[in-house]
Write an enzyme that holds these catalytic residues in place. Structure first.
Site, short mmCIF file in Angstrom:
data_model
loop_
_atom_site.label_atom_id
_atom_site.label_comp_id
_atom_site.label_asym_id
_atom_site.label_seq_id
_atom_site.Cartn_x
_atom_site.Cartn_y
_atom_site.Cartn_z
N ARG A 88 1.09 -1.33 0.07
CA ARG A 88 0.00 -0.04 0.12
C ARG A 88 0.83 1.28 -0.06
O ARG A 88 0.15 2.51 -0.03
CB ARG A 88 -0.81 -0.21 1.23
CG ARG A 88 -2.23 -0.06 0.99
CD ARG A 88 -2.98 -0.15 2.36
NE ARG A 88 -4.69 0.10 2.33
CZ ARG A 88 -5.48 -0.81 2.47
NH1 ARG A 88 -5.00 -2.03 2.34
NH2 ARG A 88 -6.75 -0.58 2.54
N ARG A 127 -22.40 -0.80 1.85
CA ARG A 127 -22.15 -2.30 1.83
C ARG A 127 -22.53 -3.11 3.27
O ARG A 127 -22.71 -4.22 3.01
CB ARG A 127 -20.49 -2.60 1.38
CG ARG A 127 -19.53 -2.15 2.37
CD ARG A 127 -18.20 -2.54 1.69
NE ARG A 127 -17.17 -1.94 2.43
CZ ARG A 127 -15.91 -2.13 2.09
NH1 ARG A 127 -15.58 -2.46 0.87
NH2 ARG A 127 -14.90 -1.63 2.79
P1 AMP Z 1 -8.47 -3.13 3.74
O1 AMP Z 1 -9.53 -4.25 4.38
O2 AMP Z 1 -7.33 -3.61 2.86
O3 AMP Z 1 -9.34 -1.97 3.11
O4 AMP Z 1 -7.71 -2.63 5.06
C1 AMP Z 1 -8.41 -1.78 6.06
C2 AMP Z 1 -7.40 -1.06 6.83
O5 AMP Z 1 -6.21 -1.94 7.42
C3 AMP Z 1 -6.63 0.08 6.15
O6 AMP Z 1 -7.49 1.25 5.95
C4 AMP Z 1 -5.55 0.41 7.14
O7 AMP Z 1 -5.75 0.90 8.23
C5 AMP Z 1 -5.15 -0.95 7.39
N1 AMP Z 1 -4.16 -1.82 6.36
C6 AMP Z 1 -4.62 -2.98 5.58
N2 AMP Z 1 -3.64 -3.09 4.84
C7 AMP Z 1 -2.50 -2.39 5.11
C8 AMP Z 1 -1.20 -2.07 4.48
N3 AMP Z 1 -0.78 -2.83 3.60
N4 AMP Z 1 -0.31 -1.11 5.02
C9 AMP Z 1 -1.12 -0.26 5.97
N5 AMP Z 1 -2.02 -0.31 6.47
C10 AMP Z 1 -2.88 -1.37 6.29
#
Ligand code: AMP
Length: 184
Positions: A88, A127
Site C-alpha cells: 500500500r 455495503r
Molecule cells: P482493507 O481491508 O485492505 O481495506 O484494510 C483496512 C485497513 O487496514 C486500512 O484502512 C489500514 O488501516 C489497514 N491496512 C490494511 N493493509 C494495510 C497495509 N498494507 N498497510 C497499511 N495499513 C493497512
C-alpha cells in the site's frame, strides 16, 4: 501464479480475490482481514492497530512488512498467492521485492481495479458489513490516503511491465471475466 489485487477502498478487491482464489486455487492473503481478526481477538497486534484503522490511516510499514514476511514463509504460499491490500506504499512494494527474493518468489501481475470516486463512496457506505471504518469521515480519509500514498505503487510496478488496468464498474461476474481475460 502470484497476483497483487490493487485499487482504492470499495473497488471490490476482497470479492474478486475470493473468485480468483477459487478459479486458480491459490491462497488469498489480505492484510486488512488479518488486522480485523486481530482486533476481534483483542491480540497485541489488534490493540496496536485499532485506532489507526478506524481513522482510515495506514498501519506502519514496519508492522505490515514484518507480518507479510512471516506469513509468506508458510509453505502454502510456495506456488503462488493473491495479495489484497498489500503493498500500500512504495516502501511496502520494495519490502515485498526483498521478501520475495529471499523466498524465491515473484509477482506475475498487478491488477488495478478502476472505479470512480463517487461510486466508491456510495458502495462503501451502503455495503453494510458493519466495518467500524466504513463511516463517511473514515472513507474520505481512506480515499485521500489511497491517492497520496498508495496510487504511486502502480508506477513502481509499471516499470516492471506487469500492470493490468481493469474497469471495476459492472457486476462482479463482469469484472471477474475482465480479470481472467487479462491473465490469460
Ligand atoms: P482493507 O481491508 O485492505 O481495506 O484494510 C483496512 C485497513 O487496514 C486500512 O484502512 C489500514 O488501516 C489497514 N491496512 C490494511 N493493509 C494495510 C497495509 N498494507 N498497510 C497499511 N495499513 C493497512
Amino acid at each position: 501464479m502470484t497476483i497483487i489485487l490493487f485499487g482504492p477502498p470499495g473497488a471490490g478487491k476482497g470479492t474478486q480475490a475470493n473468485l480468483i482464489q477459487n478459479e486458480y486455487v491459490i491462497p488469498h492473503l489480505s492484510t486488512g482481514n488479518i488486522f480485523r481478526a486481530a482486533i476481534k481477538n483483542e491480540t497485541p497486534l489488534g490493540l496496536k492497530v485499532k485506532a489507526i484503522m478506524d481513522a482510515g490511516e495506514l498501519v506502519s510499514d514496519e508492522t505490515v512488512n514484518d507480518l507479510v514476511e512471516d506469513e509468506l514463509k508458510d509453505p502454502k504460499y510456495a506456488s503462488g498467492y493473491i495479495l489484497d491490500g498489500y503493498p500500500r506504499t512504495v516502501n511496502q512494494a520494495q519490502a515485498l521485492d526483498t521478501i520475495q527474493e529471499k523466498l524465491g518468489q515473484k509477482t506475475d501481475a498487478l491488477i488495478v481495479l478502476e472505479v470512480p470516486n463517487d461510486e466508491l463512496i456510495s458502495r462503501i457506505l451502503s455495503r453494510g458489513q458493519g466495518r467500524s471504518d466504513d463511516n463517511e469521515e473514515s472513507v474520505k480519509n481512506r480515499l485521500q490516503v489511497y491517492e497520496n500514498e498508495t496510487a504511486p505503487v502502480i508506477a513502481y510496478y509499471e516499470e516492471k511491465g506487469i500492470v493490468r488496468h481493469i474497469n471495476g464498474v459492472g457486476t462482479l461476474e463482469e469484472v471477474f471475466e475482465r480479470i481472467k481475460a487479462s491473465l490469460s
